[in-house]
Design a protein around this motif. Structure first.
Motif, mmCIF file in Angstrom:
data_model
loop_
_atom_site.group_PDB
_atom_site.id
_atom_site.type_symbol
_atom_site.label_atom_id
_atom_site.label_comp_id
_atom_site.label_asym_id
_atom_site.label_seq_id
_atom_site.Cartn_x
_atom_site.Cartn_y
_atom_site.Cartn_z
ATOM 1 N N ILE A 1 -12.089 -4.547 -14.980
ATOM 2 C CA ILE A 1 -11.170 -4.805 -16.043
ATOM 3 C C ILE A 1 -10.788 -3.471 -16.662
ATOM 4 O O ILE A 1 -9.568 -3.006 -16.961
ATOM 5 C CB ILE A 1 -11.429 -5.850 -17.036
ATOM 6 N N ILE A 2 -11.719 -2.434 -16.944
ATOM 7 C CA ILE A 2 -11.571 -1.421 -17.620
ATOM 8 C C ILE A 2 -10.802 -0.236 -16.610
ATOM 9 O O ILE A 2 -9.985 0.631 -16.884
ATOM 10 C CB ILE A 2 -12.701 -0.566 -18.015
ATOM 11 N N ILE A 3 -11.481 -0.353 -15.405
ATOM 12 C CA ILE A 3 -11.009 0.813 -14.307
ATOM 13 C C ILE A 3 -9.437 0.518 -13.566
ATOM 14 O O ILE A 3 -8.847 1.377 -13.606
ATOM 15 C CB ILE A 3 -11.905 0.703 -13.180
ATOM 16 N N SER A 4 -9.051 -0.768 -13.793
ATOM 17 C CA SER A 4 -7.770 -1.151 -13.093
ATOM 18 C C SER A 4 -6.584 -0.434 -13.936
ATOM 19 O O SER A 4 -5.730 0.249 -13.116
ATOM 20 C CB SER A 4 -7.304 -2.694 -13.063
ATOM 21 N N PRO A 5 -6.445 -0.763 -15.215
ATOM 22 C CA PRO A 5 -5.445 0.265 -15.789
ATOM 23 C C PRO A 5 -5.399 1.798 -15.890
ATOM 24 O O PRO A 5 -4.576 2.317 -15.529
ATOM 25 C CB PRO A 5 -5.459 -0.033 -17.229
ATOM 26 N N LEU A 6 -6.665 2.356 -15.499
ATOM 27 C CA LEU A 6 -6.751 3.682 -15.418
ATOM 28 C C LEU A 6 -6.260 3.979 -13.951
ATOM 29 O O LEU A 6 -5.878 5.183 -13.967
ATOM 30 C CB LEU A 6 -8.336 3.974 -15.830
ATOM 31 N N LEU A 7 -6.474 3.116 -13.227
ATOM 32 C CA LEU A 7 -6.122 3.578 -11.778
ATOM 33 C C LEU A 7 -4.705 3.633 -11.675
ATOM 34 O O LEU A 7 -3.816 4.168 -11.058
ATOM 35 C CB LEU A 7 -6.672 2.602 -10.757
ATOM 36 N N LEU B 1 0.709 -1.179 0.075
ATOM 37 C CA LEU B 1 -0.045 -0.026 0.007
ATOM 38 C C LEU B 1 0.784 1.335 0.224
ATOM 39 O O LEU B 1 0.629 2.188 -0.695
ATOM 40 C CB LEU B 1 -0.839 -0.060 1.245
ATOM 41 N N ALA B 2 1.808 1.183 0.957
ATOM 42 C CA ALA B 2 2.705 2.310 0.906
ATOM 43 C C ALA B 2 3.570 2.446 -0.480
ATOM 44 O O ALA B 2 3.656 3.488 -0.996
ATOM 45 C CB ALA B 2 3.926 2.108 2.009
ATOM 46 N N ALA B 3 4.049 1.410 -1.138
ATOM 47 C CA ALA B 3 4.800 1.622 -2.526
ATOM 48 C C ALA B 3 3.738 2.151 -3.596
ATOM 49 O O ALA B 3 4.390 2.851 -4.413
ATOM 50 C CB ALA B 3 5.152 0.226 -2.803
ATOM 51 N N GLY B 4 2.662 1.693 -3.617
ATOM 52 C CA GLY B 4 1.622 2.205 -4.541
ATOM 53 C C GLY B 4 0.948 3.613 -4.376
ATOM 54 O O GLY B 4 0.217 4.056 -5.270
ATOM 55 N N GLY B 5 1.021 4.151 -3.073
ATOM 56 C CA GLY B 5 0.490 5.457 -3.058
ATOM 57 C C GLY B 5 -1.044 5.365 -2.732
ATOM 58 O O GLY B 5 -1.681 4.343 -2.230
ATOM 59 N N ILE B 6 -1.592 6.557 -3.085
ATOM 60 C CA ILE B 6 -3.114 6.613 -2.752
ATOM 61 C C ILE B 6 -4.097 5.798 -3.753
ATOM 62 O O ILE B 6 -4.944 5.413 -3.240
ATOM 63 C CB ILE B 6 -3.549 8.040 -3.144
ATOM 64 N N VAL B 7 -3.516 5.276 -4.795
ATOM 65 C CA VAL B 7 -4.540 4.649 -5.741
ATOM 66 C C VAL B 7 -4.230 2.866 -5.442
ATOM 67 O O VAL B 7 -4.972 2.351 -5.812
ATOM 68 C CB VAL B 7 -3.898 4.694 -7.233
ATOM 69 N N MET B 8 -3.507 2.502 -4.386
ATOM 70 C CA MET B 8 -3.308 1.271 -4.140
ATOM 71 C C MET B 8 -4.644 0.574 -3.484
ATOM 72 O O MET B 8 -5.172 -0.416 -3.703
ATOM 73 C CB MET B 8 -2.134 0.942 -3.003
ATOM 74 N N PRO B 9 -5.184 1.244 -2.294
ATOM 75 C CA PRO B 9 -6.548 0.899 -1.901
ATOM 76 C C PRO B 9 -7.561 0.510 -2.850
ATOM 77 O O PRO B 9 -8.125 -0.505 -2.831
ATOM 78 C CB PRO B 9 -7.056 1.969 -0.754
ATOM 79 N N PRO B 10 -7.895 1.450 -3.661
ATOM 80 C CA PRO B 10 -8.907 1.058 -4.837
ATOM 81 C C PRO B 10 -8.334 0.092 -5.796
ATOM 82 O O PRO B 10 -9.202 -0.847 -6.305
ATOM 83 C CB PRO B 10 -9.263 2.405 -5.599
ATOM 84 N N LEU B 11 -7.214 -0.105 -5.814
ATOM 85 C CA LEU B 11 -6.544 -1.277 -6.808
ATOM 86 C C LEU B 11 -6.839 -2.655 -5.948
ATOM 87 O O LEU B 11 -7.018 -3.660 -6.564
ATOM 88 C CB LEU B 11 -5.127 -1.079 -7.326
ATOM 89 N N VAL B 12 -6.540 -2.692 -4.881
ATOM 90 C CA VAL B 12 -6.668 -3.781 -4.140
ATOM 91 C C VAL B 12 -8.163 -4.180 -3.960
ATOM 92 O O VAL B 12 -8.498 -5.499 -3.933
ATOM 93 C CB VAL B 12 -6.134 -3.599 -2.401
ATOM 94 N N LEU B 13 -9.179 -3.208 -3.791
ATOM 95 C CA LEU B 13 -10.249 -3.369 -3.907
ATOM 96 C C LEU B 13 -10.995 -4.103 -5.395
ATOM 97 O O LEU B 13 -11.605 -4.936 -5.334
ATOM 98 C CB LEU B 13 -11.268 -2.175 -3.643
ATOM 99 N N CYS B 14 -10.377 -3.568 -6.120
ATOM 100 C CA CYS B 14 -10.659 -4.087 -7.666
ATOM 101 C C CYS B 14 -10.067 -5.630 -7.960
ATOM 102 O O CYS B 14 -10.829 -6.361 -8.592
ATOM 103 C CB CYS B 14 -9.769 -3.257 -8.759
ATOM 104 N N ILE B 15 -9.102 -5.867 -7.221
ATOM 105 C CA ILE B 15 -8.389 -7.318 -7.284
ATOM 106 C C ILE B 15 -9.385 -8.101 -6.500
ATOM 107 O O ILE B 15 -9.911 -9.144 -7.028
ATOM 108 C CB ILE B 15 -7.219 -7.358 -6.475
ATOM 109 N N LEU B 16 -9.953 -7.745 -5.417
ATOM 110 C CA LEU B 16 -10.917 -8.533 -4.485
ATOM 111 C C LEU B 16 -12.314 -8.571 -5.327
ATOM 112 O O LEU B 16 -12.698 -9.863 -5.489
ATOM 113 C CB LEU B 16 -11.353 -8.040 -3.468
ATOM 114 N N LEU B 17 -12.701 -7.708 -5.942
ATOM 115 C CA LEU B 17 -13.913 -7.722 -6.776
ATOM 116 C C LEU B 17 -13.969 -8.446 -7.995
ATOM 117 O O LEU B 17 -14.973 -9.188 -8.181
ATOM 118 C CB LEU B 17 -14.485 -6.321 -7.193
ATOM 119 N N LEU B 18 -12.827 -8.462 -8.475
ATOM 120 C CA LEU B 18 -12.568 -9.040 -9.716
ATOM 121 C C LEU B 18 -12.421 -10.640 -9.531
ATOM 122 O O LEU B 18 -13.276 -11.253 -10.299
ATOM 123 C CB LEU B 18 -11.197 -8.567 -10.649
ATOM 124 N N TRP B 19 -11.824 -11.074 -8.587
ATOM 125 C CA TRP B 19 -11.611 -12.417 -8.410
ATOM 126 C C TRP B 19 -12.751 -13.281 -7.916
ATOM 127 O O TRP B 19 -12.963 -14.373 -8.092
ATOM 128 C CB TRP B 19 -10.156 -12.801 -8.007
#
Length: 208
Positions: free
Chosen positions: A113-119, A14-32
């Motif tokens: 799938i559309i949102i993840s690359p944009l994030l 989370l620290a390495a990705g900055g502010i966009v990491m929490p939504p990216l993690v949420l995307c991973i959970l929702l996707l799978w």
């Protein structure tokens, strides 16, 4: 790996990705979650054709159904044996639930799938802004990481966005093809059941 080490790794990500990491993690959970649900619903362990499945369940209506097509066939056979009028209309209504079930979470997966690359791209922009700010003030290191931290965040978020989107897109395409095949199978079941109706009403046939 124990639980505290796992939590530490998550915090580092989370620290390495900055502010966009929490939504990216949420995307991973929702996707799978969505992909896993669709895969489970559309699993088909049996390799029998639709015609063979229909013949099997017409003779063994008490046997359990191992796939969603088999479940639909069992329900269609029961309706056929009841001799309901307008069988096609009853089959359309009964099979609608199966068609809706196999399409569940499809829109959610496509949106993720559309949102993840944009994030990931947003994280890249934020990281590059931090890098240019550090260059402007000539600071190699700052509280947010400076030049090195900005470049690292930019590359990391891009990587994470693509890591979410590419496997998700491949799995989503595979499941969409499976969904289309099941829809064709369900349509074939309807046709076969409706065309078999005269065979179940011998009293209405004319003798020579």
């Amino acid at each position: 790996m124990d639980f505290p080490e796992f939590i530490l790794i998550i915090k580092q990500l989370l620290a390495a990705g900055g502010i966009v990491m929490p939504p990216l993690v949420l995307c991973i959970l929702l996707l799978w979650y969505g992909l896993g649900y669709r895969f489970w619903v559309m699993k088909s362990p049996k390799s029998m054709s639709v015609r063979d499945l229909l013949k099997y369940y017409q003779q063994h209506d008490d046997k359990p159904a191992a796939s969603i097509v088999a479940q639909a066939i069992k329900q269609g056979v029961r309706l056929q044996k009841k001799g309901v009028k307008n069988l096609r209309r009853h089959l359309d209504a009964a099979f609608y639930e199966y068609e809706r079930e196999i399409g569940k979470f499809s829109v959610l997966v496509r949106i993720v799938i559309i949102i993840s690359p944009l994030l990931g791209l947003l994280g890249t922009v934020i990281g590059m802004i931090e890098t240019f700010d550090s260059l402007a003030t000539m600071t190699l290191h700052s509280q947010s990481g400076g030049i090195a931290g900005g470049i690292s965040q930019a590359l990391f978020t891009t990587q994470m966005g693509l890591t979410v989107a590419i496997p998700g897109l491949l799995a989503h395409s595979m499941l969409n093809r499976k969904q289309q095949q099941i829809e064709l199978d369900l349509a074939q079941v309807k046709d076969l059941l409706c065309h078999q109706i005269p065979n179940h009403h011998p009293t209405k046939s004319f003798s020579s």
